[in-house]
Write an enzyme that holds these catalytic residues in place. Structure first.
Site, PDB file in Angstrom:
ATOM      1  CG  ASN A 159      -0.508   0.028   2.615  1.00 55.74           C
ATOM      2  OD1 ASN A 159       0.449  -1.262   2.677  1.00 55.74           O
ATOM      3  ND2 ASN A 159      -0.436   0.535   3.007  1.00 55.74           N
ATOM      4  CB  VAL A 189      -0.229  -7.163  10.071  1.00 58.64           C
ATOM      5  CG1 VAL A 189      -0.303  -7.349  11.392  1.00 58.64           C
ATOM      6  CG2 VAL A 189      -1.271  -7.553   9.211  1.00 58.64           C
ATOM      7  CG  HIS A 190       4.238  -3.095  10.199  1.00 58.88           C
ATOM      8  ND1 HIS A 190       3.808  -1.089  10.417  1.00 58.88           N
ATOM      9  CD2 HIS A 190       3.852  -3.135   9.521  1.00 58.88           C
ATOM     10  CE1 HIS A 190       3.532  -0.462   9.610  1.00 58.88           C
ATOM     11  NE2 HIS A 190       3.040  -1.525   8.362  1.00 58.88           N
ATOM     12  CG  HIS A 217       1.898  -5.427   1.181  1.00 55.55           C
ATOM     13  ND1 HIS A 217       2.770  -5.084   1.465  1.00 55.55           N
ATOM     14  CD2 HIS A 217       0.862  -4.360   1.933  1.00 55.55           C
ATOM     15  CE1 HIS A 217       2.916  -4.154   2.888  1.00 55.55           C
ATOM     16  NE2 HIS A 217       1.754  -3.688   2.764  1.00 55.55           N
ATOM     17  CG  HIS A 246      -3.455  -3.455   8.400  1.00 53.28           C
ATOM     18  ND1 HIS A 246      -3.708  -2.703   8.050  1.00 53.28           N
ATOM     19  CD2 HIS A 246      -1.329  -3.578   9.124  1.00 53.28           C
ATOM     20  CE1 HIS A 246      -3.548  -0.967   8.160  1.00 53.28           C
ATOM     21  NE2 HIS A 246      -1.603  -2.301   8.937  1.00 53.28           N
TER      22      HIS A 246
END
Ligand code: FE2
Length: 467
Positions: free
Chosen positions: A236, A359-360, A321, A331
């Site tokens: 994104n 997603v971190h 992604h 997310h």
């Protein structure tokens, strides 16, 4: 004193309560045997490194932001990309085989773009063709005292038992943590090519999408991208759609800077394509392009999956992604409509692993699918499925947006391991049946694997792995 019959009644009642409690736990999925790592990452601010952290190389008009990627479908071409800041010349790359003297020149196609108040340098893309397999090459860019030399190795010829090792990074950005992730990966000599799952520079998190951040990112990662191919996926943060700035062409900076060999796989867009490398068939999808029925991406993937010959490339890997399976509050379910559209195909074609970012944090699932649900039958829970991929979320590169640490509790049963830390992964394909996947958190030394898993190939050895 209790009579025998009253005692019996009480035992029966306790058993009944225990039975209902167990039933409840089963229904809520709380009987999970997945692991939520107890490792707690020390909270630290995530700010981007200053613009002068990665300065341009010395010399007039020196080529910079050098990166390479695979240039054809089976690994005999390389696309070399670079930026010259002041003028377009020289516009060629010189390459030669290690230990040989004959040099070859390949001319570059030059592009440039404007983004609001930013003007890019001259962006070069040169495709070096007809290389030998499994061979080391040197290449040179620039002229005079601004000449720069790099090298790369081509992959072995495509084949079913060719060992090959990929690095995996997502959502990298350019913070202190990004630098730790990147240097951690670079310190590992095993990685031969990178599977990058999207979100590169995070320039769009800055005022006016400050495109100088695309330049600094290119210089930041050059230490690896100039020497081994990075297989690119768009996230994104590559969209850069900003009508308030008059910027209405999605993916403008990304597509100018990062070229991929999409035509070699009959794709009509650089945002989705495939490459074969050693024993792997890699399919890249775009979470942010249309994928509904009749769209170009849908039609391409429908034709693409049946083309994969597992006798030639046993390992089928999908990059995208926005994850389809993830148990983080961040997310959550953003990838759901793409999952609903494509998951039945991936299960039918026995994809080995799906790698995602966005997603971190880090998470690995068991082999599950959720393809039976049809609105009315109520079968909406993921179930164990030996034909299904393992889903890995690895958006833990360490970018400016910080860690995603809101895991859904209790841990859903399909989640095998999850941890809110930054890191990277390594996928070591050994032969047609076995591959070793390891995840490396930044706080550990490179040889330490915080999570590891032997993957069994879905076509050649579809046995159940331990979770
Ligand atoms: Fe993202």
């Amino acid at each position: 004193m209790l009579s025998k019959s009253k005692l019996g009644d009480m035992v029966a009642a306790v058993n009944l309560v225990a039975f209902f409690l167990l039933l409840l736990l089963n229904i809520t999925g709380a009987r999970s045997c997945g692991v939520t790592s107890p490792f707690v990452r020390k909270p630290q601010p995530s700010v981007d490194l200053s613009l002068d952290t990665f300065p341009p190389p010395p010399g007039y008009n020196a080529p910079e932001q050098v990166h390479i990627t695979q240039g054809d479908h089976d690994g005999r071409s390389v696309i070399v990309s670079w930026v010259t800041p002041l003028e377009p010349h020289p516009k060629f790359v010189t390459h030669w085989e290690a230990n040989r003297k004959t040099k070859h020149k390949t001319h570059s196609m030059i592009t440039s773009y404007k983004y609001y108040n930013y003007s890019s340098g001259y962006i070069h893309h040169a495709t070096i063709k007809r290389l030998k397999y499994d061979t080391k090459y040197f290449y040179e860019l620039g002229a005079g005292n601004a000449t720069r030399r790099f090298s790369f190795s081509t992959p072995p010829k495509v084949g079913p038992d060719v060992p090959y090792t990929f690095g995996i990074i997502g959502d990298l950005g350019q913070t202190v943590d990004s630098n730790k992730t990147f240097e951690h990966y670079v310190s590992n000599s095993k990685g031969q090519a990178m599977l990058f799952v999207g979100d590169l520079s995070y320039a769009d998190d800055h005022l006016l999408h400050d495109n100088r951040r695309w330049d600094t990112w290119g210089r930041f990662v050059e230490k690896s991208t100039a020497y081994q191919p990075w297989i690119w996926t768009a996230g994104n943060h590559e969209i850069d759609f900003a009508p308030e700035l008059g910027e209405t062409v999605p993916f403008k900076p990304y597509l100018h800077r990062y070229q991929v060999p999409y035509k070699a796989s009959q794709s009509t867009s650089p945002l989705w394509y495939s490459v074969k490398r050693a024993s792997a068939y890699i399919i890249v999808l775009s979470s942010y392009s249309a994928y509904g029925k009749y769209t170009p991406q849908y039609e391409w993937l429908k034709k693409e999956l049946p083309k994969v010959n597992r006798a030639e490339t046993p390992w089928l890997i999908v990059l995208l992604h926005s994850p389809w399976y993830n148990t983080n509050g961040y997310h959550y379910m953003e990838g759901e409509s793409m999952r609903v559209t494509f998951e039945p195909w991936l299960v039918e074609h026995k994809v080995d692993v799906v790698l995602a970012g966005h997603v971190h944090s880090y998470e690995r699932t068991k082999r599950v699918s959720n393809v039976k649900y049809n609105i009315t039958n109520g079968l909406s829970s993921p179930v164990k499925d030996h034909s299904a991929p393992i889903y890995i979320t690895i958006g833990d590169g360490g970018n400016i947006e910080g860690i995603a640490n809101r895991f859904i509790e209790p841990q859903p049963s399909y989640s095998a391991y999850r941890e809110a830390s930054f890191g990277h992964a390594i996928l070591e394909i050994k032969n047609r049946t076995h591959a070793l996947f390891t995840w490396h958190r930044n706080q550990d030394n490179e040889p330490v694997a915080a999570d590891s898993k032997w993957l069994f190939n879905r076509h050649w050895y579809p046995e159940e792995e331990d979770s």
